[in-house]
Design a protein around this motif. Structure first.
Motif, PDB file in Angstrom:
ATOM      1  N   ALA A  96      -8.346  14.839-145.583  1.00 22.10           N
ATOM      2  CA  ALA A  96      -8.221  13.499-146.150  1.00 22.10           C
ATOM      3  C   ALA A  96      -8.672  12.477-145.118  1.00 22.10           C
ATOM      4  O   ALA A  96      -8.022  12.307-144.095  1.00 22.10           O
ATOM      5  CB  ALA A  96      -6.779  13.229-146.546  1.00 22.10           C
ATOM      6  N   ALA A  97      -9.801  11.822-145.367  1.00 15.39           N
ATOM      7  CA  ALA A  97     -10.311  10.851-144.404  1.00 15.39           C
ATOM      8  C   ALA A  97      -9.515   9.559-144.480  1.00 15.39           C
ATOM      9  O   ALA A  97      -9.297   9.019-145.561  1.00 15.39           O
ATOM     10  CB  ALA A  97     -11.776  10.583-144.668  1.00 15.39           C
ATOM     11  N   TRP A 116       1.259   8.757-146.606  1.00 15.98           N
ATOM     12  CA  TRP A 116       0.162   7.773-146.662  1.00 15.98           C
ATOM     13  C   TRP A 116      -1.183   8.466-146.458  1.00 15.98           C
ATOM     14  O   TRP A 116      -2.146   8.239-147.185  1.00 15.98           O
ATOM     15  CB  TRP A 116       0.394   6.698-145.599  1.00 15.98           C
ATOM     16  CG  TRP A 116      -0.674   5.650-145.508  1.00 15.98           C
ATOM     17  CD1 TRP A 116      -0.879   4.624-146.379  1.00 15.98           C
ATOM     18  CD2 TRP A 116      -1.685   5.531-144.491  1.00 15.98           C
ATOM     19  NE1 TRP A 116      -1.952   3.865-145.975  1.00 15.98           N
ATOM     20  CE2 TRP A 116      -2.467   4.403-144.808  1.00 15.98           C
ATOM     21  CE3 TRP A 116      -1.987   6.265-143.342  1.00 15.98           C
ATOM     22  CZ2 TRP A 116      -3.537   3.989-144.030  1.00 15.98           C
ATOM     23  CZ3 TRP A 116      -3.051   5.848-142.561  1.00 15.98           C
ATOM     24  CH2 TRP A 116      -3.812   4.727-142.904  1.00 15.98           C
ATOM     25  N   VAL A 117      -1.245   9.356-145.475  1.00 16.56           N
ATOM     26  CA  VAL A 117      -2.499  10.070-145.205  1.00 16.56           C
ATOM     27  C   VAL A 117      -2.876  10.932-146.411  1.00 16.56           C
ATOM     28  O   VAL A 117      -4.028  10.974-146.838  1.00 16.56           O
ATOM     29  CB  VAL A 117      -2.384  10.952-143.938  1.00 16.56           C
ATOM     30  CG1 VAL A 117      -3.670  11.734-143.704  1.00 16.56           C
ATOM     31  CG2 VAL A 117      -2.057  10.108-142.719  1.00 16.56           C
ATOM     32  N   GLN A 118      -1.840  11.580-146.964  1.00 19.68           N
ATOM     33  CA  GLN A 118      -2.045  12.470-148.104  1.00 19.68           C
ATOM     34  C   GLN A 118      -2.666  11.721-149.288  1.00 19.68           C
ATOM     35  O   GLN A 118      -3.441  12.291-150.057  1.00 19.68           O
ATOM     36  CB  GLN A 118      -0.681  13.020-148.518  1.00 19.68           C
ATOM     37  CG  GLN A 118      -0.737  14.422-149.056  1.00 19.68           C
ATOM     38  CD  GLN A 118       0.675  14.962-149.240  1.00 19.68           C
ATOM     39  OE1 GLN A 118       1.661  14.237-149.144  1.00 19.68           O
ATOM     40  NE2 GLN A 118       0.767  16.247-149.537  1.00 19.68           N
ATOM     41  N   SER A 119      -2.334  10.433-149.413  1.00 23.19           N
ATOM     42  CA  SER A 119      -2.800   9.665-150.564  1.00 23.19           C
ATOM     43  C   SER A 119      -4.316   9.518-150.582  1.00 23.19           C
ATOM     44  O   SER A 119      -4.893   9.127-151.591  1.00 23.19           O
ATOM     45  CB  SER A 119      -2.133   8.286-150.575  1.00 23.19           C
ATOM     46  OG  SER A 119      -2.686   7.514-149.535  1.00 23.19           O
ATOM     47  N   PHE A 120      -4.981   9.788-149.459  1.00 26.24           N
ATOM     48  CA  PHE A 120      -6.439   9.674-149.449  1.00 26.24           C
ATOM     49  C   PHE A 120      -7.121  10.953-149.900  1.00 26.24           C
ATOM     50  O   PHE A 120      -8.346  11.029-149.943  1.00 26.24           O
ATOM     51  CB  PHE A 120      -6.937   9.247-148.059  1.00 26.24           C
ATOM     52  CG  PHE A 120      -6.389   7.915-147.666  1.00 26.24           C
ATOM     53  CD1 PHE A 120      -6.828   6.766-148.300  1.00 26.24           C
ATOM     54  CD2 PHE A 120      -5.376   7.811-146.731  1.00 26.24           C
ATOM     55  CE1 PHE A 120      -6.294   5.531-147.970  1.00 26.24           C
ATOM     56  CE2 PHE A 120      -4.839   6.592-146.399  1.00 26.24           C
ATOM     57  CZ  PHE A 120      -5.288   5.449-147.025  1.00 26.24           C
ATOM     58  N   GLY A 121      -6.304  11.961-150.215  1.00 26.34           N
ATOM     59  CA  GLY A 121      -6.783  13.194-150.841  1.00 26.34           C
ATOM     60  C   GLY A 121      -7.867  13.889-150.054  1.00 26.34           C
ATOM     61  O   GLY A 121      -8.415  13.329-149.116  1.00 26.34           O
ATOM     62  N   PRO A 122      -8.167  15.127-150.402  1.00 30.07           N
ATOM     63  CA  PRO A 122      -9.235  15.818-149.697  1.00 30.07           C
ATOM     64  C   PRO A 122     -10.590  15.219-150.055  1.00 30.07           C
ATOM     65  O   PRO A 122     -10.832  14.872-151.201  1.00 30.07           O
ATOM     66  CB  PRO A 122      -9.131  17.262-150.193  1.00 30.07           C
ATOM     67  CG  PRO A 122      -8.207  17.245-151.345  1.00 30.07           C
ATOM     68  CD  PRO A 122      -7.555  15.911-151.473  1.00 30.07           C
ATOM     69  N   ALA A 157      -1.559  10.974-137.377  1.00 35.23           N
ATOM     70  CA  ALA A 157      -2.339  10.712-138.585  1.00 35.23           C
ATOM     71  C   ALA A 157      -3.644  11.502-138.572  1.00 35.23           C
ATOM     72  O   ALA A 157      -4.060  12.060-139.585  1.00 35.23           O
ATOM     73  CB  ALA A 157      -2.627   9.217-138.699  1.00 35.23           C
ATOM     74  N   ALA A 158      -4.293  11.578-137.400  1.00 34.68           N
ATOM     75  CA  ALA A 158      -5.550  12.314-137.297  1.00 34.68           C
ATOM     76  C   ALA A 158      -5.340  13.797-137.570  1.00 34.68           C
ATOM     77  O   ALA A 158      -6.142  14.446-138.249  1.00 34.68           O
ATOM     78  CB  ALA A 158      -6.153  12.104-135.909  1.00 34.68           C
ATOM     79  N   LEU A 159      -4.227  14.345-137.061  1.00 40.97           N
ATOM     80  CA  LEU A 159      -3.934  15.768-137.267  1.00 40.97           C
ATOM     81  C   LEU A 159      -3.741  16.067-138.748  1.00 40.97           C
ATOM     82  O   LEU A 159      -4.320  17.014-139.288  1.00 40.97           O
ATOM     83  CB  LEU A 159      -2.666  16.162-136.490  1.00 40.97           C
ATOM     84  CG  LEU A 159      -2.798  16.230-134.967  1.00 40.97           C
ATOM     85  CD1 LEU A 159      -1.426  16.385-134.319  1.00 40.97           C
ATOM     86  CD2 LEU A 159      -3.705  17.388-134.565  1.00 40.97           C
ATOM     87  N   VAL A 160      -2.926  15.250-139.413  1.00 37.95           N
ATOM     88  CA  VAL A 160      -2.657  15.481-140.838  1.00 37.95           C
ATOM     89  C   VAL A 160      -3.938  15.279-141.644  1.00 37.95           C
ATOM     90  O   VAL A 160      -4.237  16.032-142.580  1.00 37.95           O
ATOM     91  CB  VAL A 160      -1.537  14.538-141.338  1.00 37.95           C
ATOM     92  CG1 VAL A 160      -1.271  14.740-142.818  1.00 37.95           C
ATOM     93  CG2 VAL A 160      -0.269  14.754-140.542  1.00 37.95           C
ATOM     94  N   ALA A 209     -15.998   7.109-142.460  1.00 38.89           N
ATOM     95  CA  ALA A 209     -14.721   7.793-142.317  1.00 38.89           C
ATOM     96  C   ALA A 209     -14.887   9.308-142.431  1.00 38.89           C
ATOM     97  O   ALA A 209     -15.543   9.799-143.338  1.00 38.89           O
ATOM     98  CB  ALA A 209     -13.774   7.296-143.395  1.00 38.89           C
ATOM     99  N   THR A 210     -14.309  10.024-141.492  1.00 39.47           N
ATOM    100  CA  THR A 210     -14.331  11.483-141.563  1.00 39.47           C
ATOM    101  C   THR A 210     -12.905  11.993-141.382  1.00 39.47           C
ATOM    102  O   THR A 210     -12.115  11.380-140.658  1.00 39.47           O
ATOM    103  CB  THR A 210     -15.191  12.100-140.429  1.00 39.47           C
ATOM    104  OG1 THR A 210     -14.918  11.372-139.231  1.00 39.47           O
ATOM    105  CG2 THR A 210     -16.657  12.043-140.749  1.00 39.47           C
ATOM    106  N   PRO A 211     -12.574  13.110-142.014  1.00 42.56           N
ATOM    107  CA  PRO A 211     -11.232  13.664-141.820  1.00 42.56           C
ATOM    108  C   PRO A 211     -11.031  14.036-140.359  1.00 42.56           C
ATOM    109  O   PRO A 211     -11.947  14.517-139.707  1.00 42.56           O
ATOM    110  CB  PRO A 211     -11.244  14.924-142.697  1.00 42.56           C
ATOM    111  CG  PRO A 211     -12.359  14.740-143.655  1.00 42.56           C
ATOM    112  CD  PRO A 211     -13.379  13.893-142.968  1.00 42.56           C
ATOM    113  N   GLY A 212      -9.837  13.789-139.862  1.00 44.39           N
ATOM    114  CA  GLY A 212      -9.518  14.161-138.485  1.00 44.39           C
ATOM    115  C   GLY A 212      -9.719  13.040-137.488  1.00 44.39           C
ATOM    116  O   GLY A 212      -9.391  13.195-136.321  1.00 44.39           O
TER     117      GLY A 212
END
Ligand code: TYD
Ligand code: MG
Length: 478
Positions: free
Chosen positions: A384-385, A453-459, A375-378, A290-293
């Motif tokens: 956050a991956a 939801w995306v935010q919950s995966f944190g940086p 979701a990918a943008l956020v 998993a990678t962010p974006g």
């Protein structure tokens, strides 16, 4: 001054003009007008009189009509795009960029048909006999009984074909090289292309032979493009692909004997085109952790589900007008998603450059990809991956609401088959499934919940970008 008997025809759109101009008034193409002879008037200036026609029989919609028999090439991806095989007596146009693999596909299909005992003829107007033979040898198809001719003169081609018992399939590669001596225009012009196609389509109908016409897509307008003859044939398939990638897609855009939107996926290898039975595996093949974006979109191509990765990169812009670069998706659709994120979710990307790429060089045309893109943008913005085993699909409305899309069940099944564990879908879609979905569902009611939801995966920790000056990344109100 123009001769009274000539007209100027745009080689890009087919519009006619009485005078030459640098730019076509109709389609705006530059330097595309070519002088051609006007259609000859009827002898003696007679015009056909109205009211002298034959009485035709009018019939009802119901009646016994034979189901057309199908000619299977054995290349399943091709047969499926054609609607279960080629229809005898039909004319099929196969368009595509030069060098994409049209001649290879045609040669392979003809060779397989020949091995099945069909009589097939390959008329090559571009390559000499030796070149085609060399290619056949490289593909290991030399033994197939394909009848070959390198010829461009329409009359000669028709005379040759007219003598012998009709073959099952004739391929003309390419139709743009075919010219008729009876038409006073250079080969490759609109008049020649139309005349050649018309004669070959007539041959197909009258003899029950399937005619495959290869047409090059042209951008410069120097030779007339395949668009001009789409209306004359029964089926139009475009062969697409990215030169940088090995896979090729055969897409049906018109089919009088089958569904459109169906695709066939091939891989170009040293041994020619190979069929890809599991395209999702191909497009997700080189996916790492998993990678962010990145977000996996569960899409549909015709009747087949197809999973692809949507990749985005959001980076602080130094430009007055931030850059939006999109490959494989619709730029205005991206603008819409950005506006909805800004207005309804407080995710402002006005100060960021946004890059979006659909992995593998595929082109997505579905609005169902909205959710995956958002979701990918956020995910990229926040670093956050998303979980690597999640897929997304759903449409985003301008109000920020999420809308269900068609064929949800097929998408879910494909995702489960490929080992995905979670699907993110619009809440309204949940009630549509009667049976238990094959994987866990997360169903946000609106885009704002998706952002949370995306935010919950944190940086992600240890991201390379943290070495540089960290931009202020916050989401107001989410
Ligand atoms: P071709 O079928 O000649 O394209 P088109 O008829 O659409 O112009 O295909 C040309 C390209 O395909 C060429 O760049 C080489 C590549 N190719 C392979 O990679 N492997 C093969 O076995 C063959 C025959 C071609
Ligand atoms: Mg070719």
């Amino acid at each position: 001054m123009a001769k009274a008997s000539s007209i100027y025809v745009c080689q890009s759109c087919g519009a006619t003009a009485s005078r030459w101009a640098g730019r076509c008034d109709n389609c705006g193409a530059w330097n595309s007008l070519v002088e051609e002879a006007a259609a000859a008037p009827l002898p003696g200036g007679v015009r056909p009189r109205a009211g002298k026609g034959r009485r035709v029989e009018l019939v009802g919609l119901k009646g016994a009509s034979p189901v057309p028999a199908r000619l299977r090439s054995g290349i399943q991806e091709l047969d499926r795009v054609a609607g279960g095989g080629l229809v005898p007596g039909s004319a099929v146009l196969i368009g595509g960029d030069p060098g994409i693999g049209k001649s290879t596909l045609i040669l392979q299909a003809l060779a397989l048909l020949a091995r099945r005992g069909e009589k097939v003829v390959y008329v090559s107007g571009e390559e000499a006999v030796d070149q085609v033979r060399l290619r056949a040898e490289r593909l290991g198809l030399s033994d197939a009984a394909v009848l070959l001719a390198a010829e461009t003169n329409l009359d000669d081609v028709l005379t040759t074909l007219g003598d012998a018992p009709s073959p099952s399939v004739i391929a003309v590669d390419s139709v743009q090289t075919i010219w008729s001596p009876q038409i006073d225009a250079a080969p490759g012009t609109v008049s020649q292309l139309r005349a050649g196609t018309e004669a070959l389509v007539r041959f197909a109908k009258s003899r029950g032979t399937t005619v495959l016409l290869v047409g090059h897509v042209t951008k410069e307008g120097q030779i007339a493009g395949p668009k001009l003859i789409e209306h004359m044939v029964d089926a139009v398939f475009y062969f697409e692909g990215d030169r940088g990638h090995h896979f090729r897609i055969l897409r049906a855009v018109k089919n009088r004997f089958g569904p459109t939107d169906e695709i066939g996926v091939f891989e170009m290898s040293d041994g020619g085109l190979a069929e890809v039975e599991n395209p999702s595996g191909l497009f997700l093949g080189d996916r790492s952790a998993a990678t962010p974006g990145a977000a996996v979109f569960a899409g549909m191509e015709g009747t087949r589900p197809l999973l692809v990765e949507v990749q985005t990169l959001v980076s602080p812009s130094t430009l007055g007008t931030p850059r939006r670069a999109v490959v494989g998706w619709d730029g205005s659709r991206l603008a819409m998603i950005l506006a909805v994120l800004d207005t309804h979710c407080g995710v402002g990307l006005g100060g960021y450059d946004v890059y979006l790429n659909v992995a593998g060089g595929l082109r997505i045309r579905e609005p169902a990809a909205d959710l995956a893109v958002a979701a990918a943008l956020v995910s990229s913005l926040l670093g956050a991956a998303l979980p690597a085993d999640s897929v997304l699909f759903g449409e985003v409305a301008l109000s920020g609401a999420l809308r269900p899309v068609a064929q949800g069940e097929a998408r879910l099944k494909e995702a489960a088959k490929l080992g995905f564990k979670t699907a993110v879908v619009p809440e309204a879609a949940k009630s549509e499934w009667k049976r238990n979905p094959p994987l866990a569902l997360h169903a946000p009611p609106d885009l704002r919940s998706l952002v949370r939801w995306v935010q919950s995966f944190g940086p992600a920790t240890g991201r390379p970008r943290e070495a540089g000056p960290a931009p202020a990344r916050s989401i107001a109100g989410a």
